[in-house]
Design an enzyme around this catalytic site. Structure first.
Site, PDB file in Angstrom:
ATOM      1  N   GLY A 117       0.859  -1.175   0.000  1.00 45.12           N
ATOM      2  CA  GLY A 117       0.000   0.000   0.000  1.00 45.12           C
ATOM      3  C   GLY A 117       0.895   1.224   0.000  1.00 45.12           C
ATOM      4  N   SER A 120       5.945  -5.402  -0.906  1.00 50.77           N
ATOM      5  CA  SER A 120       5.880  -3.999  -1.311  1.00 50.77           C
ATOM      6  C   SER A 120       6.182  -3.065  -0.131  1.00 50.77           C
ATOM      7  CB  SER A 120       4.503  -3.749  -1.943  1.00 50.77           C
ATOM      8  OG  SER A 120       4.466  -2.518  -2.599  1.00 50.77           O
ATOM      9  N   ALA A 121       5.243  -2.271   0.351  1.00 49.89           N
ATOM     10  CA  ALA A 121       5.507  -1.388   1.498  1.00 49.89           C
ATOM     11  C   ALA A 121       5.984  -2.196   2.706  1.00 49.89           C
ATOM     12  CB  ALA A 121       4.255  -0.588   1.855  1.00 49.89           C
ATOM     13  N   HIS A 145       9.141  -3.211  -6.389  1.00 49.77           N
ATOM     14  CA  HIS A 145       8.578  -2.927  -7.727  1.00 49.77           C
ATOM     15  C   HIS A 145       9.638  -2.280  -8.612  1.00 49.77           C
ATOM     16  CE1 HIS A 145       4.412  -3.606  -6.340  1.00 49.77           C
ATOM     17  NE2 HIS A 145       4.686  -2.840  -5.319  1.00 49.77           N
ATOM     18  N   GLU A 148       9.484  -7.225  -9.671  1.00 49.54           N
ATOM     19  CA  GLU A 148       8.256  -7.938  -9.289  1.00 49.54           C
ATOM     20  C   GLU A 148       8.390  -9.425  -9.587  1.00 49.54           C
ATOM     21  OE1 GLU A 148       5.199  -5.812 -11.375  1.00 49.54           O
ATOM     22  OE2 GLU A 148       5.159  -4.197  -9.897  1.00 49.54           O
TER      23      GLU A 148
END
Lengths: 235, 235
Positions: free
Chosen positions: A90, A122-123, A159, A194
């Protein structure tokens, strides 16, 4: 022994959330059927409840139940008692802001250093580095610090995106941004494409997944490493 | 009377820095031959001296001399005495950090509200909004606040980029990021495409350049406005 998975993304193109990691996660979380999910990063501003429900579906496929940290009265206690922790993606600023507000940063550090298995995407991966300063996210809230968990002695750029050849856009490429980072900071940065992830077992830090990763060290030319490369000696 | 140009980028594809704005800048800075340049954003980590030299070349074409703020002993005095100010692009976090460190934020606000003509490009435009929270830049340093100059009653997203159709990258599009911003903030955001700029004359705020801009208002569908549209009523 520390057991950490730091994944570039939750979802690869064309797949369902986490499905490319299922086999890995079965082993990673083999000692528990219950995962504590930290939905603070709220992708697209989704609510904690909705985000947790999504993740429950993903983990159901490998027979795990998921509870959101927001369902507990005391978040630090929830972390201390968890047998497995997943921090989802997020917005990294929103995530870090909430982790500091609820005194979770030190609690997570302690739990994971004591052996609670951790999954970040991700985050949730970005915060495994020394600071969140190589996030790609928009600074939509102002966290009390950019310092993060420091499970690995470098920063993560999730990413990671190669320059688009022929682009007429004059904004900075990812590589340019990371080079700018090194004008003000000295720690290495791992550009995680990714589908890639980093696995930490005790003190061993290894690149996994099918892709190469791009390594940016201070005052050195960026270079590529292949899967199964140890990242321990990067400095 | 306030006189402000807020440009998406310094350089459009295939052009030299500022060349697409030359005609506009001749009028904008008609009352002075000397521009105070603020190079704090340091694109690519370039030094203040090198950045200032580049900008000197650009302004030479329209007969203006340029001095960097770093050449003055007292930055706030330099701002107070300037007859024209240009804040160039680079990294918005680095820029805002330096502006607060050197007590420039209020000095610029006062000078510009008293009529000193201002040009901002990219990061120098982003800071004309209410906050820097819709920058595209990487948070490579931690500024003491995200609040910015507030010359316009909205936020700016420079280098606005439309979604790339057919992209397999799972990172957020610009539009998704701005929508996330609106989960935590209520001010409008203007997505300024490269080649567009906003002109402020007194209290009039008008979109200029050949392209449309994308407007994101809180809890509304994003929409497009064409050049010469007044942005005064956006809320």
């Amino acid at each position: 022994m520390r057991s950490i998975i730091i994944a570039s993304t939750s979802t690869v193109f064309g797949g369902a959330p986490l499905d490319y990691l299922y086999e890995k996660l079965k082993t990673h979380f083999k000692d528990t059927n219950a995962i504590l999910f930290i939905p603070y990063a709220r992708p697209g501003g989704i609510s904690h409840d909705d985000y947790t429900q999504k993740i429950q579906k993903s983990f159901k496929a490998i027979g795990k139940t998921v509870q959101g940290i927001h369902e507990f009265e005391n978040p630090t206690e929830a972390i201390q008692q968890a047998k497995g922790i997943y921090v989802g993606g997020g917005n990294t600023f929103v995530l870090v802001n909430m982790l500091y507000k609820h005194n979770c940063m030190n609690a997570i550090k302690e739990a994971i250093n004591n052996g609670t298995p951790y999954l970040g995407t991700s985050a949730g991966s970005n915060i495994c580095g020394l600071s969140m300063s190589t996030t790609n996210d928009m600074p939509i809230v102002y966290p009390s610090s950019f310092k993060t968990l420091g499970f690995v002695p470098f920063n993560i750029n999730p990413h990671y995106l190669d320059p688009v050849s022929g682009s007429k856009h004059m904004g900075e490429t990812r590589e340019t941004r990371i080079k700018e980072f090194h004008k003000f900071n000295t720690q290495p940065v791992i550009g995680l494409r990714e589908g890639s992830f980093i696995e930490v077992k005790g003190n061993d830090i290894v690149l996994k997944g099918s892709l190469r990763a791009r390594i940016f060290e201070y005052e050195k030319e960026a270079y590529e490493v292949v899967t199964n490369t140890s990242l321990n000696l990067i400095k």
